[in-house]
Write a protein that holds these residues in place. Structure first.
Motif, mmCIF file in Angstrom:
data_model
loop_
_atom_site.group_PDB
_atom_site.id
_atom_site.type_symbol
_atom_site.label_atom_id
_atom_site.label_comp_id
_atom_site.label_asym_id
_atom_site.label_seq_id
_atom_site.Cartn_x
_atom_site.Cartn_y
_atom_site.Cartn_z
ATOM 1 N N LEU A 127 0.821 -1.208 0.000
ATOM 2 C CA LEU A 127 0.000 0.000 0.000
ATOM 3 C C LEU A 127 0.859 1.264 0.000
ATOM 4 N N LEU A 128 1.959 1.225 0.752
ATOM 5 C CA LEU A 128 2.812 2.403 0.879
ATOM 6 C C LEU A 128 3.721 2.605 -0.334
ATOM 7 N N VAL A 129 4.260 1.511 -0.870
ATOM 8 C CA VAL A 129 5.276 1.616 -1.917
ATOM 9 C C VAL A 129 4.690 1.458 -3.313
ATOM 10 N N LEU A 130 3.771 0.530 -3.483
ATOM 11 C CA LEU A 130 3.283 0.198 -4.825
ATOM 12 C C LEU A 130 1.845 0.631 -5.071
ATOM 13 N N ASP A 131 1.239 1.298 -4.118
ATOM 14 C CA ASP A 131 -0.132 1.798 -4.292
ATOM 15 C C ASP A 131 -1.090 0.675 -4.698
ATOM 16 N N GLU A 132 -0.991 -0.440 -3.983
ATOM 17 C CA GLU A 132 -1.849 -1.588 -4.289
ATOM 18 C C GLU A 132 -3.317 -1.262 -3.977
ATOM 19 N N ARG A 133 -4.201 -1.986 -4.660
ATOM 20 C CA ARG A 133 -5.636 -1.779 -4.489
ATOM 21 C C ARG A 133 -6.155 -2.641 -3.333
ATOM 22 N N VAL A 134 -6.963 -2.043 -2.463
ATOM 23 C CA VAL A 134 -7.549 -2.765 -1.338
ATOM 24 C C VAL A 134 -8.902 -3.326 -1.757
ATOM 25 N N THR A 135 -9.114 -4.611 -1.501
ATOM 26 C CA THR A 135 -10.375 -5.269 -1.840
ATOM 27 C C THR A 135 -11.016 -5.821 -0.566
ATOM 28 N N PRO A 136 -12.322 -6.114 -0.622
ATOM 29 C CA PRO A 136 -12.972 -6.715 0.551
ATOM 30 C C PRO A 136 -12.321 -8.025 0.986
ATOM 31 N N VAL A 137 -11.856 -8.826 0.023
ATOM 32 C CA VAL A 137 -11.192 -10.094 0.369
ATOM 33 C C VAL A 137 -9.898 -9.823 1.135
ATOM 34 N N LEU A 138 -9.142 -8.815 0.698
ATOM 35 C CA LEU A 138 -7.923 -8.439 1.412
ATOM 36 C C LEU A 138 -8.229 -8.016 2.843
ATOM 37 N N LEU A 139 -9.257 -7.207 2.997
ATOM 38 C CA LEU A 139 -9.616 -6.729 4.329
ATOM 39 C C LEU A 139 -10.040 -7.889 5.229
ATOM 40 N N LEU A 140 -10.755 -8.855 4.653
ATOM 41 C CA LEU A 140 -11.143 -10.031 5.429
ATOM 42 C C LEU A 140 -9.899 -10.799 5.868
ATOM 43 N N GLY A 141 -8.940 -10.950 4.946
ATOM 44 C CA GLY A 141 -7.702 -11.640 5.286
ATOM 45 C C GLY A 141 -6.947 -10.930 6.392
ATOM 46 N N VAL A 142 -6.865 -9.612 6.312
ATOM 47 C CA VAL A 142 -6.187 -8.832 7.349
ATOM 48 C C VAL A 142 -6.871 -9.016 8.695
ATOM 49 N N ALA A 143 -8.214 -8.983 8.685
ATOM 50 C CA ALA A 143 -8.966 -9.156 9.930
ATOM 51 C C ALA A 143 -8.689 -10.529 10.555
ATOM 52 N N LEU A 144 -8.622 -11.560 9.717
ATOM 53 C CA LEU A 144 -8.341 -12.910 10.228
ATOM 54 C C LEU A 144 -6.916 -13.013 10.770
ATOM 55 N N LEU A 145 -5.956 -12.391 10.071
ATOM 56 C CA LEU A 145 -4.578 -12.398 10.557
ATOM 57 C C LEU A 145 -4.470 -11.703 11.916
ATOM 58 N N LEU A 146 -5.102 -10.547 12.017
ATOM 59 C CA LEU A 146 -5.062 -9.814 13.288
ATOM 60 C C LEU A 146 -5.739 -10.622 14.398
ATOM 61 N N ALA A 147 -6.871 -11.231 14.072
ATOM 62 C CA ALA A 147 -7.577 -12.029 15.075
ATOM 63 C C ALA A 147 -6.712 -13.205 15.526
ATOM 64 N N GLY A 148 -6.059 -13.855 14.571
ATOM 65 C CA GLY A 148 -5.179 -14.969 14.931
ATOM 66 C C GLY A 148 -4.038 -14.530 15.824
ATOM 67 N N GLY A 149 -3.442 -13.380 15.500
ATOM 68 C CA GLY A 149 -2.362 -12.851 16.329
ATOM 69 C C GLY A 149 -2.813 -12.520 17.733
ATOM 70 N N VAL A 150 -4.012 -11.941 17.852
ATOM 71 C CA VAL A 150 -4.549 -11.603 19.166
ATOM 72 C C VAL A 150 -4.815 -12.863 19.982
ATOM 73 N N VAL A 151 -5.376 -13.879 19.337
ATOM 74 C CA VAL A 151 -5.677 -15.131 20.037
ATOM 75 C C VAL A 151 -4.395 -15.780 20.554
ATOM 76 N N VAL A 152 -3.356 -15.807 19.727
ATOM 77 C CA VAL A 152 -2.081 -16.395 20.160
ATOM 78 C C VAL A 152 -1.483 -15.591 21.308
ATOM 79 N N THR A 153 -1.596 -14.272 21.231
ATOM 80 C CA THR A 153 -1.072 -13.412 22.299
ATOM 81 C C THR A 153 -1.791 -13.676 23.617
ATOM 82 N N LEU A 154 -3.114 -13.741 23.556
ATOM 83 C CA LEU A 154 -3.893 -14.002 24.767
ATOM 84 C C LEU A 154 -3.579 -15.378 25.327
ATOM 85 N N ASP A 155 -3.396 -16.356 24.436
ATOM 86 C CA ASP A 155 -3.068 -17.704 24.886
ATOM 87 C C ASP A 155 -1.714 -17.729 25.583
ATOM 88 N N SER A 156 -0.750 -16.944 25.053
ATOM 89 C CA SER A 156 0.591 -16.915 25.647
ATOM 90 C C SER A 156 0.550 -16.377 27.074
#
Length: 314
Positions: free
Chosen positions: A132-161
């Motif tokens: 997004l910063l360097v190549l001006d990539e296009r954001v799509t709903p699928v990308l946003l869903l993927g980002v949300a899942l990645l963040l959720a996974g990271g939060v779950v692992v953090t809480l588990d730790s």
């Protein structure tokens, strides 16, 4: 976005590759995921008695012992190297093969393989930010869903730790968590330079050899600086787990690039992300004395793998 996630989408087109080649490529991708998981688990075992410095030193040694002759023979006589390509692969190597590797291994030592790996697998999140910063990539709903899942996974692992007995807590836990996340950050930036290097037509095996050699040289300078500061040369010990981790890492590198030479990045990357589940499963089977694998951790790993799939497909 795809080329940043994998770092090699600038390689030769995949049009015209037959089904047999694609199936072989998928096989190499699965082998790469298994080898990466084996590396993570053996690093965990190796750091029981050896330092991260020793792990990294032995791994670079084995990498170069295999990659130099293989790349030298396969690409001879035209290695496709230019000054720009060498510089780009060198920077990518320092970021991805030195800094990311060291941070990831520290994360394994402090958190365990089963918790460091899902956080390291957040690479697409940082790759997307770079796009997004360097190549001006296009954001799509699928990308946003993927980002949300990645963040959720990271939060779950953090809480588990935070709830696992025997792990660090408070500020020390945050520091421990920052290491695999930093590894993901370096791996997310690395492909920008990899893209520049591949633009000059360098063969994949030559590229990975240059990056590993540059990273090893950087690590050598670190050892030299430490020797001067401490007045004694660092002692590098070896055990079977370090050798096993180094062999597994080398198999991973070779298999990954062989997969990319035969199969589209959008297929290889999601398959490779399953290493997260292999690490968690392997820890549950072989590291019961060292790590506690919970249902919440498994759920976090699944969220990360799904997030990778959506980000790559988006």
């Amino acid at each position: 976005m795809t080329h940043l996630v994998a770092g090699v989408a600038m390689m030769q087109p995949f049009a015209g590759i037959d089904v047999t080649q694609s199936v072989v490529g998928v096989g190499f991708a699965v082998l790469a995921a298994l080898a990466f998981a084996a590396q993570s688990l053996t690093v965990r075992l190796g750091t029981r008695t050896r330092s991260i410095t020793e792990v990294v030193a032995v791994m670079f040694g084995v990498n170069l012992l295999v990659l130099l002759p293989v790349a030298g023979a396969s690409a001879y006589p035209d290695y496709g190297l230019t000054g720009t390509a060498v510089a780009a692969f060198a920077v990518a190597g320092v970021l991805g093969s030195l800094l990311a590797r060291a941070c990831y291994f520290v994360g394994i030592e402090r958190l365990g393989a089963s918790r460091a790996e899902p956080l390291r697998a957040l690479v697409p999140l940082f790759a997307l930010a770079a796009a997004l910063l360097v190549l001006d990539e296009r954001v799509t709903p699928v990308l946003l869903l993927g980002v949300a899942l990645l963040l959720a996974g990271g939060v779950v692992v953090t809480l588990d730790s935070r709830t696992v007995p025997g792990t660090e807590s408070g500020r020390q836990l945050l520091i421990a968590l920052s290491f695999p996340v930093a590894a993901a950050l370096f791996l997310g930036i690395d492909p920008i330079f990899t893209k520049i290097g591949f633009a000059d037509g360098t063969p994949a095996l030559v590229a990975v050899t240059v990056r590993v050699a540059a990273a090893a040289a950087g690590f050598g300078l670190y050892l030299l600086w430490r020797a001067v500061r401490e007045g004694t040369a660092p002692s590098i010990g070896v055990n079977r787990w370090l050798v096993g981790a180094s062999v597994a890492n080398t198999v991973y590198l070779l298999s990954y690039y062989e997969a990319l030479a035969r199969t589209p990045v959008t297929v290889v990357t999601p398959i490779l992300s399953t290493s997260t589940l292999f690490v968690i499963g392997g820890a549950a089977l072989f590291l019961r004395k060292d790590e506690r694998v919970t249902r919440r951790l498994v759920a976090g790993g699944l969220l990360v793998v799904l997030g990778v799939v959506f980000v790559v497909r988006g």
